[in-house]
Design an enzyme around this catalytic site. Sequence first.
Site, mmCIF file in Angstrom:
data_model
loop_
_atom_site.group_PDB
_atom_site.id
_atom_site.type_symbol
_atom_site.label_atom_id
_atom_site.label_comp_id
_atom_site.label_asym_id
_atom_site.label_seq_id
_atom_site.Cartn_x
_atom_site.Cartn_y
_atom_site.Cartn_z
ATOM 1 N N GLY A 1 0.783 -1.231 0.000
ATOM 2 C CA GLY A 1 0.000 0.000 0.000
ATOM 3 C C GLY A 1 0.810 1.273 0.000
ATOM 4 N N ARG B 1 3.046 -1.480 -5.804
ATOM 5 C CA ARG B 1 3.115 -0.191 -6.500
ATOM 6 C C ARG B 1 4.414 0.565 -6.184
ATOM 7 N NH1 ARG B 1 -1.536 2.470 -7.926
ATOM 8 N NH2 ARG B 1 -2.651 1.104 -6.494
ATOM 9 N N ARG C 1 -6.331 2.068 -15.432
ATOM 10 C CA ARG C 1 -6.475 2.832 -14.176
ATOM 11 C C ARG C 1 -7.240 4.147 -14.341
ATOM 12 N NH1 ARG C 1 -2.864 4.681 -11.496
ATOM 13 N NH2 ARG C 1 -3.678 4.145 -9.458
ATOM 14 N N CYS D 1 -14.024 1.246 -28.206
ATOM 15 C CA CYS D 1 -15.400 1.726 -28.367
ATOM 16 C C CYS D 1 -16.092 1.886 -27.014
ATOM 17 C CB CYS D 1 -16.167 0.764 -29.255
ATOM 18 S SG CYS D 1 -15.431 0.689 -30.874
ATOM 19 N N GLU D 2 -15.582 2.749 -26.203
ATOM 20 C CA GLU D 2 -16.159 3.085 -24.900
ATOM 21 C C GLU D 2 -15.855 4.555 -24.646
ATOM 22 O OE1 GLU D 2 -17.720 1.035 -22.721
ATOM 23 O OE2 GLU D 2 -17.271 -0.860 -23.729
ATOM 24 N N TYR E 1 0.234 -2.098 -12.036
ATOM 25 C CA TYR E 1 -1.193 -2.187 -12.409
ATOM 26 C C TYR E 1 -1.414 -1.584 -13.793
ATOM 27 C CZ TYR E 1 -1.183 -3.155 -7.450
ATOM 28 O OH TYR E 1 -0.884 -3.685 -6.220
HETATM 29 C C1 LIG Z 1 -2.999 -8.403 0.176
HETATM 30 C C2 LIG Z 1 -2.292 -7.394 -0.643
HETATM 31 N N1 LIG Z 1 -0.990 -7.177 -0.407
HETATM 32 C C3 LIG Z 1 -0.289 -6.281 -1.124
HETATM 33 C C4 LIG Z 1 -0.872 -5.541 -2.128
HETATM 34 C C5 LIG Z 1 -0.029 -4.582 -2.896
HETATM 35 O O1 LIG Z 1 -0.446 -3.281 -2.737
HETATM 36 P P1 LIG Z 1 0.421 -2.091 -3.296
HETATM 37 O O2 LIG Z 1 0.678 -2.346 -4.721
HETATM 38 O O3 LIG Z 1 -0.402 -0.886 -3.081
HETATM 39 O O4 LIG Z 1 1.689 -2.051 -2.509
HETATM 40 C C6 LIG Z 1 -2.239 -5.706 -2.391
HETATM 41 C C7 LIG Z 1 -2.898 -4.922 -3.433
HETATM 42 O O5 LIG Z 1 -4.048 -5.016 -3.726
HETATM 43 C C8 LIG Z 1 -2.959 -6.662 -1.633
HETATM 44 O O6 LIG Z 1 -4.257 -6.880 -1.847
#
Ligand SMILES: Cc1ncc(COP(=O)(O)O)c(C=O)c1O
Length: 417
Positions: A239, A276, A312, A346-347, A375
């Site tokens: 996260g 990410r 995204r 086509c959206e 992502y």
């Molecule tokens: C259980 C879990 N761990 C890790 C991540 C990775 O998150 P991030 O890419 O934001 O670090 C996610 C993303 O959905 C997740 O669901």
Amino acid sequence: MDAFSYRGGCLNCDDLPAAELASQVGTPCYVYSRAAIEQQYRTLTDAFAEADPLICYSVKANGNLAVLELLRGLGSGFDIVSGGELFRVRHIGADPSTVVFAGVGKTDREIREALDAGILMFNAESSSELAAINRVAADLGTTARVALRLNPDVDPQTHHYITTGKKENKFGIDFETAAGIVARITDYPHVRLVGYHGHIGSQVTDPKPHAESLGKLIEFANQCAPANSEIEYINIGGGFGIDYQPGQAVPPSAFAKLLVPVIREAGKKLILEPGRYIAGNSGILLTRVVHVKRSGGRRFIVCDAAMTDLIRPSLYDAYHAVWPVLSDAPFEENGCGPADVVGPVCESGDFLAKGRHLPDVQQGDLLAVFSAGAYGFAMSSNYNARTRAAEVLVDGDTYRVVRRRESYEDLIQQELP
Ligand SMILES: Cc1ncc(COP(=O)(O)O)c(C=O)c1O
């Protein structure tokens, strides 16, 4: 985004001009920087060094084998969410004892494959899943290591689609229910409860929600010790946010400052699952302008990349910086007119950027879509029978195509007459 900088009027990835890459590989094309991936990984591990965490890179962010191989070489473990991701990490020879498996819908087949592989642990998300893990482990005559994924009901202050630790989200188990499960853990004799897990969401730019979640996890661990095993691990998920626009994110050291003392005091092994943070700003998407049109008082820059390549913006209204690859005035919006950067799908929801101030680009010009390493390709699709983009890994002044562009034949390969 040091890896991607303008030199002499052209965007470079490390020491390679992006225009050269695009003419050799074609567009749309994802470009990843080896140096940037390494730097992100090291910055994170350095920040948390005092806690000596197990880093399990989240494969879902960017599961290209070359990226996984690079991270394995740096010492990373892996966070997986499917049998397919398990297959990927096994393919690159990942050490199974560094692999953790999350997700609310693991099937018996996936559980069996993970047990056969000898992964470190499952992050189990329900009593039903615990029962399935117990049953499959019994069939195989083994015991499964499991962390319970808790739902700490913490608001990570991010987009509601990527919030995962609020009580209305499908992920994890609320504390009351989890306490009941722990009290009856001996009902699952082929499960050994070794940890608690809690991933609150993605693109989190404030360390306080993570600290709140960790505090709740540790409090729960202290109150709810399983009868037949010991809680060794606390996994706070991933996260960690990045700069899609300058100044959005805080460095990992700001997270570490709040989290490391708490985990050390608790005496547990910390697991982190960054996705990410490692891959996002380590990659861009290169696309060529197919047409420029004006209609209804708007300027539409129609590109050869679309929502099928980078969903995204369509899915989350996410912001990705977009700028011409050839530019003497990078990101200088003064004097630029507004434009929507769209794809051919086509959206009406097919756009990469809306209402951006961009120079007067022409048909055939190249654009870079920034912060696309996580992502991006991983969420791409073949909708409208579009072939998926090539992926390239740059290393200094050389590059390697690490996934060739799909062909029309690839599109029909799985279909039966
Ligand atoms: C259980 C879990 N761990 C890790 C991540 C990775 O998150 P991030 O890419 O934001 O670090 C996610 C993303 O959905 C997740 O669901």
